[in-house]
Design a protein around this motif. Sequence first.
Motif, PDB file in Angstrom:
ATOM      1  N   PRO A   7       0.836  -1.203   0.000  1.00  0.00           N
ATOM      2  CA  PRO A   7       0.000   0.000   0.000  1.00  0.00           C
ATOM      3  C   PRO A   7       0.871   1.254   0.000  1.00  0.00           C
ATOM      4  CG  PRO A   7      -0.046  -1.058   2.147  1.00  0.00           C
ATOM      5  CD  PRO A   7       0.745  -1.958   1.238  1.00  0.00           C
ATOM      6  N   SER A   8       0.319   2.322  -0.530  1.00  0.00           N
ATOM      7  CA  SER A   8       1.017   3.592  -0.584  1.00  0.00           C
ATOM      8  C   SER A   8       1.285   4.108   0.826  1.00  0.00           C
ATOM      9  CB  SER A   8       0.171   4.605  -1.350  1.00  0.00           C
ATOM     10  OG  SER A   8       0.752   5.882  -1.273  1.00  0.00           O
ATOM     11  N   THR A   9       2.391   4.804   0.978  1.00  0.00           N
ATOM     12  CA  THR A   9       2.676   5.436   2.265  1.00  0.00           C
ATOM     13  C   THR A   9       2.007   6.795   2.366  1.00  0.00           C
ATOM     14  OG1 THR A   9       4.721   6.369   1.401  1.00  0.00           O
ATOM     15  CG2 THR A   9       4.874   4.256   2.562  1.00  0.00           C
ATOM     16  N   SER A  10       1.496   7.295   1.221  1.00  0.00           N
ATOM     17  CA  SER A  10       0.776   8.564   1.243  1.00  0.00           C
ATOM     18  C   SER A  10      -0.716   8.288   1.125  1.00  0.00           C
ATOM     19  CB  SER A  10       1.234   9.467   0.098  1.00  0.00           C
ATOM     20  OG  SER A  10       0.972   8.853  -1.139  1.00  0.00           O
ATOM     21  N   ALA A  11      -1.504   9.240   1.545  1.00  0.00           N
ATOM     22  CA  ALA A  11      -2.956   9.091   1.506  1.00  0.00           C
ATOM     23  C   ALA A  11      -3.455   9.079   0.067  1.00  0.00           C
ATOM     24  CB  ALA A  11      -3.616  10.231   2.279  1.00  0.00           C
ATOM     25  N   VAL A  12      -4.549   8.386  -0.153  1.00  0.00           N
ATOM     26  CA  VAL A  12      -5.178   8.311  -1.466  1.00  0.00           C
ATOM     27  C   VAL A  12      -6.179   9.447  -1.583  1.00  0.00           C
ATOM     28  CG1 VAL A  12      -6.632   6.890  -2.945  1.00  0.00           C
ATOM     29  CG2 VAL A  12      -4.922   5.816  -1.497  1.00  0.00           C
ATOM     30  N   GLY A  13      -6.288  10.024  -2.761  1.00  0.00           N
ATOM     31  CA  GLY A  13      -7.309  11.044  -2.971  1.00  0.00           C
ATOM     32  C   GLY A  13      -6.730  12.428  -3.083  1.00  0.00           C
ATOM     33  N   ASP A  14      -7.489  13.400  -2.618  1.00  0.00           N
ATOM     34  CA  ASP A  14      -7.151  14.818  -2.773  1.00  0.00           C
ATOM     35  C   ASP A  14      -6.077  15.263  -1.803  1.00  0.00           C
ATOM     36  OD1 ASP A  14     -10.650  15.597  -3.155  1.00  0.00           O
ATOM     37  OD2 ASP A  14      -9.210  14.892  -4.632  1.00  0.00           O
ATOM     38  N   GLU A  15      -4.979  15.725  -2.334  1.00  0.00           N
ATOM     39  CA  GLU A  15      -3.960  16.451  -1.574  1.00  0.00           C
ATOM     40  C   GLU A  15      -3.811  15.954  -0.135  1.00  0.00           C
ATOM     41  OE1 GLU A  15      -2.105  19.069  -2.913  1.00  0.00           O
ATOM     42  OE2 GLU A  15      -3.053  18.660  -4.840  1.00  0.00           O
ATOM     43  N   GLY A  16      -3.526  14.690   0.040  1.00  0.00           N
ATOM     44  CA  GLY A  16      -3.311  14.162   1.376  1.00  0.00           C
ATOM     45  C   GLY A  16      -4.579  13.771   2.098  1.00  0.00           C
ATOM     46  N   GLY A  17      -5.735  13.940   1.477  1.00  0.00           N
ATOM     47  CA  GLY A  17      -6.988  13.537   2.089  1.00  0.00           C
ATOM     48  C   GLY A  17      -7.332  12.118   1.717  1.00  0.00           C
ATOM     49  N   GLU A  18      -8.513  11.694   2.113  1.00  0.00           N
ATOM     50  CA  GLU A  18      -8.960  10.348   1.797  1.00  0.00           C
ATOM     51  C   GLU A  18      -9.799  10.363   0.536  1.00  0.00           C
ATOM     52  OE1 GLU A  18     -10.910   8.569   5.087  1.00  0.00           O
ATOM     53  OE2 GLU A  18      -9.210   8.834   6.426  1.00  0.00           O
ATOM     54  N   ILE A  19      -9.908   9.211  -0.109  1.00  0.00           N
ATOM     55  CA  ILE A  19     -10.759   9.083  -1.284  1.00  0.00           C
ATOM     56  C   ILE A  19     -12.212   9.245  -0.841  1.00  0.00           C
ATOM     57  CG2 ILE A  19     -10.930   6.561  -1.109  1.00  0.00           C
ATOM     58  CD1 ILE A  19     -10.808   6.511  -4.189  1.00  0.00           C
ATOM     59  N   SER A  20     -13.011   9.918  -1.653  1.00  0.00           N
ATOM     60  CA  SER A  20     -14.402  10.149  -1.281  1.00  0.00           C
ATOM     61  C   SER A  20     -15.181   8.844  -1.357  1.00  0.00           C
ATOM     62  CB  SER A  20     -15.040  11.180  -2.211  1.00  0.00           C
ATOM     63  OG  SER A  20     -15.237  10.622  -3.498  1.00  0.00           O
ATOM     64  N   ASP A  21     -16.293   8.783  -0.626  1.00  0.00           N
ATOM     65  CA  ASP A  21     -17.150   7.601  -0.669  1.00  0.00           C
ATOM     66  C   ASP A  21     -17.632   7.337  -2.081  1.00  0.00           C
ATOM     67  OD1 ASP A  21     -16.884   7.118   2.034  1.00  0.00           O
ATOM     68  OD2 ASP A  21     -18.718   8.198   2.570  1.00  0.00           O
ATOM     69  N   ARG A  22     -17.976   8.402  -2.814  1.00  0.00           N
ATOM     70  CA  ARG A  22     -18.468   8.240  -4.183  1.00  0.00           C
ATOM     71  C   ARG A  22     -17.392   7.639  -5.073  1.00  0.00           C
ATOM     72  NH1 ARG A  22     -18.302   9.248  -9.076  1.00  0.00           N
ATOM     73  NH2 ARG A  22     -19.994   9.672 -10.475  1.00  0.00           N
ATOM     74  N   ASP A  23     -16.161   8.184  -4.985  1.00  0.00           N
ATOM     75  CA  ASP A  23     -15.071   7.649  -5.789  1.00  0.00           C
ATOM     76  C   ASP A  23     -14.773   6.200  -5.417  1.00  0.00           C
ATOM     77  OD1 ASP A  23     -14.822  10.005  -7.196  1.00  0.00           O
ATOM     78  OD2 ASP A  23     -13.121  10.738  -6.027  1.00  0.00           O
ATOM     79  N   LEU A  24     -14.837   5.880  -4.136  1.00  0.00           N
ATOM     80  CA  LEU A  24     -14.611   4.515  -3.694  1.00  0.00           C
ATOM     81  C   LEU A  24     -15.670   3.584  -4.279  1.00  0.00           C
ATOM     82  CD1 LEU A  24     -13.028   2.517  -2.011  1.00  0.00           C
ATOM     83  CD2 LEU A  24     -14.455   3.136  -0.056  1.00  0.00           C
ATOM     84  N   GLU A  25     -16.926   4.013  -4.264  1.00  0.00           N
ATOM     85  CA  GLU A  25     -18.005   3.198  -4.818  1.00  0.00           C
ATOM     86  C   GLU A  25     -17.817   2.993  -6.319  1.00  0.00           C
ATOM     87  OE1 GLU A  25     -20.398   1.495  -3.277  1.00  0.00           O
ATOM     88  OE2 GLU A  25     -19.461   2.155  -1.421  1.00  0.00           O
ATOM     89  N   VAL A  26     -17.382   4.034  -7.027  1.00  0.00           N
ATOM     90  CA  VAL A  26     -17.154   3.919  -8.478  1.00  0.00           C
ATOM     91  C   VAL A  26     -16.065   2.901  -8.751  1.00  0.00           C
ATOM     92  CG1 VAL A  26     -16.265   5.120 -10.506  1.00  0.00           C
ATOM     93  CG2 VAL A  26     -17.978   6.218  -9.066  1.00  0.00           C
ATOM     94  N   VAL A  27     -14.956   2.993  -8.027  1.00  0.00           N
ATOM     95  CA  VAL A  27     -13.843   2.078  -8.243  1.00  0.00           C
ATOM     96  C   VAL A  27     -14.222   0.658  -7.846  1.00  0.00           C
ATOM     97  CG1 VAL A  27     -11.489   1.512  -7.550  1.00  0.00           C
ATOM     98  CG2 VAL A  27     -12.103   3.874  -8.007  1.00  0.00           C
ATOM     99  N   ALA A  28     -14.941   0.526  -6.728  1.00  0.00           N
ATOM    100  CA  ALA A  28     -15.306  -0.795  -6.239  1.00  0.00           C
ATOM    101  C   ALA A  28     -16.472  -1.388  -7.019  1.00  0.00           C
ATOM    102  CB  ALA A  28     -15.660  -0.721  -4.750  1.00  0.00           C
ATOM    103  N   GLY A  29     -17.236  -0.541  -7.733  1.00  0.00           N
ATOM    104  CA  GLY A  29     -18.382  -1.042  -8.486  1.00  0.00           C
ATOM    105  C   GLY A  29     -19.558  -1.374  -7.604  1.00  0.00           C
ATOM    106  N   GLY A  30     -19.574  -0.845  -6.389  1.00  0.00           N
ATOM    107  CA  GLY A  30     -20.652  -1.145  -5.449  1.00  0.00           C
ATOM    108  C   GLY A  30     -21.779  -0.142  -5.523  1.00  0.00           C
ATOM    109  N   GLU A  31     -22.702  -0.308  -4.662  1.00  0.00           N
ATOM    110  CA  GLU A  31     -23.854   0.578  -4.575  1.00  0.00           C
ATOM    111  C   GLU A  31     -23.742   1.420  -3.309  1.00  0.00           C
ATOM    112  OE1 GLU A  31     -26.361   0.867  -6.785  1.00  0.00           O
ATOM    113  OE2 GLU A  31     -25.311  -0.546  -8.071  1.00  0.00           O
ATOM    114  N   ALA A  32     -24.158   2.662  -3.401  1.00  0.00           N
ATOM    115  CA  ALA A  32     -24.173   3.528  -2.222  1.00  0.00           C
ATOM    116  C   ALA A  32     -25.233   3.020  -1.246  1.00  0.00           C
ATOM    117  CB  ALA A  32     -24.480   4.959  -2.627  1.00  0.00           C
ATOM    118  N   THR A  33     -24.965   3.174   0.047  1.00  0.00           N
ATOM    119  CA  THR A  33     -25.911   2.733   1.051  1.00  0.00           C
ATOM    120  C   THR A  33     -26.402   3.930   1.841  1.00  0.00           C
ATOM    121  OG1 THR A  33     -24.120   2.330   2.623  1.00  0.00           O
ATOM    122  CG2 THR A  33     -24.844   0.447   1.284  1.00  0.00           C
TER     123      THR A  33
END
Length: 82
Positions: A47-73
């Motif tokens: 795994p990366s030693t730096s955070a995923v997503g925006d400028e040191g932040g976390e990946i958004s729930d929406r982006d995670l759902e898109v990548v994972a192919g899941g459905e929002a809950t």
Amino acid sequence: MEDEDFRQKLLDDPKGALEQELGDRLPEGVEVRAVQESADTIYLVLPSTSAVGDEGGEISDRDLEVVAGGEATCGMQGTSPC
């Protein structure tokens, strides 16, 4: 392992093949690499030693759902509460 055409697409253009399968575009700065194992090579993916997503932040729930192919809950950002 059963779809040789898709396997070859992943090796030739991994990001394009993944976007086609997901039906959505990945963010511009995201790089996708596909490697094929061989009998004499072991791959370790760390795994990366730096955070995923925006400028040191976390990946958004929406982006995670898109990548994972899941459905929002219920209660996720951008969805209505249950």
